[in-house]
Design a protein around this motif. Structure first.
Motif, PDB file in Angstrom:
ATOM      1  N   ASN A 141       0.849  -1.187   0.000  1.00 53.31           N
ATOM      2  CA  ASN A 141       0.000   0.000   0.000  1.00 53.31           C
ATOM      3  C   ASN A 141       0.885   1.237   0.000  1.00 53.31           C
ATOM      4  OD1 ASN A 141      -2.328  -1.510   0.140  1.00 53.31           O
ATOM      5  ND2 ASN A 141      -2.653  -1.202   2.322  1.00 53.31           N
ATOM      6  N   ALA A 161      -1.120  -1.275  -4.317  1.00 54.22           N
ATOM      7  CA  ALA A 161      -2.282  -0.381  -4.288  1.00 54.22           C
ATOM      8  C   ALA A 161      -1.791   1.036  -4.067  1.00 54.22           C
ATOM      9  CB  ALA A 161      -3.255  -0.774  -3.185  1.00 54.22           C
ATOM     10  N   ILE A 210      -2.943   4.830  -3.198  1.00 53.66           N
ATOM     11  CA  ILE A 210      -4.061   5.369  -2.428  1.00 53.66           C
ATOM     12  C   ILE A 210      -4.045   6.893  -2.459  1.00 53.66           C
ATOM     13  CG2 ILE A 210      -5.171   5.392  -0.153  1.00 53.66           C
ATOM     14  CD1 ILE A 210      -3.561   2.796   0.454  1.00 53.66           C
ATOM     15  N   PRO A 231     -12.075  -1.531  -1.486  1.00 53.57           N
ATOM     16  CA  PRO A 231     -12.346  -0.431  -2.409  1.00 53.57           C
ATOM     17  C   PRO A 231     -11.412  -0.337  -3.613  1.00 53.57           C
ATOM     18  CG  PRO A 231     -11.159   0.386  -0.515  1.00 53.57           C
ATOM     19  CD  PRO A 231     -11.440  -1.067  -0.234  1.00 53.57           C
ATOM     20  N   ALA A 232     -10.333  -1.127  -3.658  1.00 52.36           N
ATOM     21  CA  ALA A 232      -9.363  -0.995  -4.754  1.00 52.36           C
ATOM     22  C   ALA A 232      -9.965  -1.462  -6.072  1.00 52.36           C
ATOM     23  CB  ALA A 232      -8.105  -1.784  -4.442  1.00 52.36           C
ATOM     24  N   ILE A 256      -7.033   3.103  -5.062  1.00 59.91           N
ATOM     25  CA  ILE A 256      -8.059   3.408  -4.070  1.00 59.91           C
ATOM     26  C   ILE A 256      -8.284   4.908  -4.141  1.00 59.91           C
ATOM     27  CG2 ILE A 256      -8.643   3.371  -1.623  1.00 59.91           C
ATOM     28  CD1 ILE A 256      -6.942   0.871  -1.332  1.00 59.91           C
TER      29      ILE A 256
END
Length: 344
Positions: free
Chosen positions: A174, A201, A203, A245-246, A261
């Motif tokens: 992340n 991911a 964000i 939510p990704a 995200i």
């Protein structure tokens, strides 16, 4: 001394269709923070000087287990343990082992900053943790120290390798994107992930808590990040998801995915299937709203009766907001609690 079993009363009956909010969204995903403490002080997550909760104001591990049992009995199938940094909590492994044994739970996952993984990864795998999300915003040691204020990048990279060696099949890094901070490294972070067959991911920064820096000056959108990555990688759209939510894209020529995200640019509230419980035992049905139900007083007032807790959880579903507007709150955060307090 940790007991072998947390107290609970008569089993709760699963509501028809499971836990539902007033907008018809089914809640199957619980994110539970077991501590507000962390061994980092990331600039987007905490203030430089933090005041943490006294131990008596934090859920005991037995209380945390009891809450998870109740939520699973009400239809939750996925539990993520978060913090702060959950692995700084003494005996966290016991809690994970106990949750991993619960009937009806399909997935137990953990979000960590990676600092403790080198010594805990194998035990986490044996405890039943199926997936790890590891925070990693940069691959540059000096920049890592600046972002985390006190962190050691080498420990995190060793933790990633330990998780791979332990046999975790799905690891996700992340990274919180920040213009002028780490946006020049997004391609390098993805290359690092691809080389290890893991996911990344990216964000968009969320306006939670007064961290002391201007988030509007560092905001980078998912669309801008994806456009930059597309210059270096083949990105293939996919409908895959991990229950959160990704939104993912396959990276051509690899087994890795890059997820975005995007609470600002592509609001994901219409499909939200999750609620959070803070380390203080407060149920937050929506990350971007202050509606909350304190569960800790009920846990302690009714140690052998789960019915009051079940009723409070049902009330909490009615408080879940239809959506948030993080963009409007960017300059002046609407939510004053820190992400480390709510649970990452």
């Amino acid at each position: 001394m940790i007991s072998e079993q947390a107290p609970s009363g008569a089993p709760l009956h699963l509501p028809p269709g499971g836990l539902m909010d007033r907008f018809g969204r089914r809640i199957t995903y619980l994110r539970l923070s077991i501590t507000d403490r962390c061994d980092f002080r990331c600039t987007y997550c905490m203030a430089e000087e933090m005041t943490f909760l006294p131990h008596g104001a934090v859920l005991s591990l037995e209380e945390a287990l009891r809450l998870v049992r109740i939520f699973v009995s009400l239809g939750v199938t996925k539990v993520r343990i978060t913090g702060g940094e959950p692995l700084v909590r003494r005996n966290a492994l016991w809690l994970l082992q106990e949750i991993g044994r619960l009937q009806g739970l399909k997935e137990l996952v953990l979000t960590t900053n990676g600092s403790q993984l080198a010594r805990h990864a194998a035990d986490l795998r044996r405890a039943g943790v199926s997936r790890l999300n590891i925070s990693l915003d940069t691959l540059r040691p000096e920049r890592f120290r600046t972002i985390t204020r006190i962190g050691d990048l080498a420990k995190v990279l060793d933790g990633v390798e330990a998780a791979l060696a332990a046999g975790f099949s799905r690891i996700r890094l992340n990274a919180v994107m920040q213009q002028g901070v780490n946006d020049d490294e997004l391609g390098d972070l993805l290359a690092y992930a691809v080389a290890r067959n893991i996911d990344l991911a990216l964000i968009e920064e969320m306006p939670l808590g007064d961290t002391g820096h201007d988030r509007s000056a560092t905001f980078l959108s998912s669309d801008a990040a994806r456009a930059r990555l597309a210059e270096r990688f083949e990105l293939i759209p996919t409908l895959e998801n991990s229950g959160g939510p990704a939104r993912y894209w396959r990276v051509g020529g690899s087994d890795s995915r890059v997820g975005f995200i995007s609470p600002h640019s592509h609001n994901f509230c219409d499909t939200c299937n999750r609620v959070r419980i803070s380390a203080q035992g407060t149920l937050y049905p929506c990350l971007g709203d202050d509606g909350a139900i304190p569960l800790l007083p009920l846990l302690r007032a009714h140690p052998h009766d789960d019915a009051p807790l079940g009723a409070a959880i049902a009330t909490g579903m009615g408080l879940k907001a239809q959506g948030h507007d993080f963009t409007a709150a960017m300059a002046t955060p609407k939510i004053v609690r820190f992400m480390s307090s709510t649970g990452g």
